[in-house]
Motif scaffolding. Structure first.
Motif, mmCIF file in Angstrom:
data_model
loop_
_atom_site.group_PDB
_atom_site.id
_atom_site.type_symbol
_atom_site.label_atom_id
_atom_site.label_comp_id
_atom_site.label_asym_id
_atom_site.label_seq_id
_atom_site.Cartn_x
_atom_site.Cartn_y
_atom_site.Cartn_z
ATOM 1 N N VAL A 118 10.815 -9.762 -30.753
ATOM 2 C CA VAL A 118 11.083 -8.656 -29.830
ATOM 3 C C VAL A 118 12.113 -7.712 -30.432
ATOM 4 N N ARG A 119 13.156 -8.254 -31.015
ATOM 5 C CA ARG A 119 14.191 -7.417 -31.640
ATOM 6 C C ARG A 119 13.614 -6.599 -32.794
ATOM 7 N N THR A 120 12.748 -7.220 -33.575
ATOM 8 C CA THR A 120 12.113 -6.504 -34.686
ATOM 9 C C THR A 120 11.233 -5.378 -34.158
ATOM 10 N N PHE A 121 10.476 -5.675 -33.105
ATOM 11 C CA PHE A 121 9.620 -4.668 -32.479
ATOM 12 C C PHE A 121 10.464 -3.514 -31.946
ATOM 13 N N GLN A 122 11.540 -3.826 -31.255
ATOM 14 C CA GLN A 122 12.408 -2.794 -30.685
ATOM 15 C C GLN A 122 12.997 -1.907 -31.780
ATOM 16 N N SER A 123 13.434 -2.523 -32.860
ATOM 17 C CA SER A 123 14.011 -1.752 -33.962
ATOM 18 C C SER A 123 12.984 -0.799 -34.563
ATOM 19 N N ALA A 124 11.757 -1.279 -34.722
ATOM 20 C CA ALA A 124 10.693 -0.464 -35.325
ATOM 21 C C ALA A 124 10.299 0.711 -34.436
ATOM 22 N N HIS A 125 10.551 0.603 -33.122
ATOM 23 C CA HIS A 125 10.142 1.650 -32.183
ATOM 24 C C HIS A 125 11.324 2.468 -31.663
ATOM 25 N N GLY A 126 12.475 2.315 -32.309
ATOM 26 C CA GLY A 126 13.630 3.116 -31.930
ATOM 27 C C GLY A 126 14.212 2.789 -30.577
ATOM 28 N N LEU A 127 14.037 1.543 -30.136
ATOM 29 C CA LEU A 127 14.545 1.119 -28.833
ATOM 30 C C LEU A 127 15.873 0.387 -28.999
ATOM 31 N N ASP A 128 16.608 0.232 -27.897
ATOM 32 C CA ASP A 128 17.817 -0.586 -27.932
ATOM 33 C C ASP A 128 17.433 -2.002 -28.330
ATOM 34 N N VAL A 129 18.079 -2.543 -29.328
ATOM 35 C CA VAL A 129 17.728 -3.866 -29.856
ATOM 36 C C VAL A 129 18.543 -4.922 -29.121
ATOM 37 N N ASP A 130 17.960 -5.457 -28.041
ATOM 38 C CA ASP A 130 18.653 -6.478 -27.258
ATOM 39 C C ASP A 130 17.869 -7.774 -27.147
ATOM 40 N N GLN B 160 12.573 -0.826 -20.554
ATOM 41 C CA GLN B 160 12.555 0.004 -21.741
ATOM 42 C C GLN B 160 11.452 -0.409 -22.712
ATOM 43 N N THR B 161 11.289 -1.713 -22.901
ATOM 44 C CA THR B 161 10.415 -2.232 -23.950
ATOM 45 C C THR B 161 8.965 -2.388 -23.518
ATOM 46 N N TRP B 162 8.744 -2.816 -22.272
ATOM 47 C CA TRP B 162 7.379 -3.089 -21.813
ATOM 48 C C TRP B 162 6.397 -1.949 -22.101
ATOM 49 N N PRO B 163 6.700 -0.697 -21.718
ATOM 50 C CA PRO B 163 5.702 0.371 -21.914
ATOM 51 C C PRO B 163 5.315 0.595 -23.369
ATOM 52 N N HIS B 164 6.227 0.290 -24.291
ATOM 53 C CA HIS B 164 5.916 0.434 -25.716
ATOM 54 C C HIS B 164 5.093 -0.750 -26.225
ATOM 55 N N LEU B 165 5.307 -1.919 -25.613
ATOM 56 C CA LEU B 165 4.637 -3.132 -26.068
ATOM 57 C C LEU B 165 3.210 -3.241 -25.547
ATOM 58 N N VAL B 166 2.989 -2.721 -24.341
ATOM 59 C CA VAL B 166 1.680 -2.851 -23.704
ATOM 60 C C VAL B 166 0.596 -2.120 -24.494
ATOM 61 N N VAL B 167 -0.545 -2.779 -24.614
ATOM 62 C CA VAL B 167 -1.734 -2.180 -25.226
ATOM 63 C C VAL B 167 -2.802 -2.102 -24.141
ATOM 64 N N SER B 168 -3.276 -0.914 -23.838
ATOM 65 C CA SER B 168 -4.319 -0.749 -22.826
ATOM 66 C C SER B 168 -5.641 -1.301 -23.346
#
Length: 278
Positions: free
Chosen positions: A46-58, A64-72
């Motif tokens: 999750v931290r790696t994903f957040q870093s790659a997408h410019g999100l707060d790395v927590d 914050q993270t869900w909408p970027h992670l979700v794939v329709s």
């Protein structure tokens, strides 16, 4: 917040929502096991994903993270993002076999997604997109969300339309309770929301609205709020909380919202808006 009740997941959490996160991470190329346990490897991914997408790395999957992670996903799709949807056990009627988690979004998966969407008052399109995922994320230990009532809904596809209209009338709205949640009902929702807050204004009845709309009622009360309860219980909606309504309330409470005291307060109201099975 009001229409997308994302559930925050982090280290130590378990269940289908966590497995959903793990399958979505696998879809993004992260080597995690979809075991439904949010452990150190999942947190690192999750931290790696957040870093790659410019999100707060927590390392926490939240609003914050869900909408970027979700794939329709929809019928005809395949892969780990489809498995993320299929593994949720609540996408079915009681007694129906669980979906085979095969990563193929076929007719049965689409049917179950549509059932889930109808259960929560979402757009019924069979597509597991952001709105649907926001409710899938709540399929975890903790408080249940409130369903939605949206403009365009009717009593036939969302049994909460008439009750919502009655509750809006209980708060002073001048609208016809016709079972069609059209522009007039949507405008009434906006007007009601504006009396409560400056943000999250829309035409949809959501998470922040139901707790403010509901009115505690008991035997001897009358009016639109009583009618809302009666519609939800399937008894004659005459607006008078008499012995028949009280008996119906107690019967419902004995199974779904104890104690059976005959008083429709927040717990009973919430249960009445859910799709529940005994």
């Amino acid at each position: 917040m009001n229409v997308e009740p994302w559930h925050t997941l982090g280290t130590g959490d378990e269940g289908a929502a966590v497995a959903g996160v793990q399958y979505l991470l696998r879809d993004q190329g992260h080597a995690v096991t979809a075991d439904g346990v949010f452990g150190p490897l999942t947190r690192t991914a999750v931290r790696t994903f957040q870093s790659a997408h410019g999100l707060d790395v927590d390392g926490v999957v939240g609003r914050q993270t869900w909408p970027h992670l979700v794939v329709s996903t929809e019928r005809g799709d395949s892969g780990h993002a489809v498995r993320a949807v299929q593994q949720f056990g609540l996408l079915r009627f009681p007694g129906d076999p669980p979906l085979v988690v095969d990563g193929e979004f076929g007719s049965q998966t689409a049917q179950r997604v549509r059932f889930f969407q109808e259960s929560w008052g979402l757009t019924i399109d069979g597509i597991a997109g952001q709105e649907t995922w926001s409710f899938l994320s709540t399929q975890a230990p903790g408080p249940r969300p409130w369903p939605l009532v949206k403009v365009g809904s009717t009593q036939d596809d969302n049994w909460r339309v008439r009750p919502a209209q009655h509750l809006l009338r209980a708060h002073g709205a001048t609208l016809t309770v016709d079972g069609v949640f059209g522009p007039v009902s949507g405008a009434a929702v906006r007007a009601f929301q504006q009396t409560l807050r400056a943000r999250f204004i829309s035409t949809t009845v959501g998470q922040l609205d139901w707790p403010e709309m509901i009115v505690t009622v008991r035997r001897g009360d009358d009016g639109p709020a009583v009618r809302a309860v009666q519609v939800l219980l399937g008894v004659t909606a005459d607006g008078v909380f008499g012995p028949v309504t009280e008996s119906a309330v107690r019967g419902f409470q004995s199974t779904f919202a104890p104690p059976d005291d005959g008083v429709v307060g927040p717990v009973t109201w919430h249960a009445l808006t859910q799709r529940l099975f005994d």
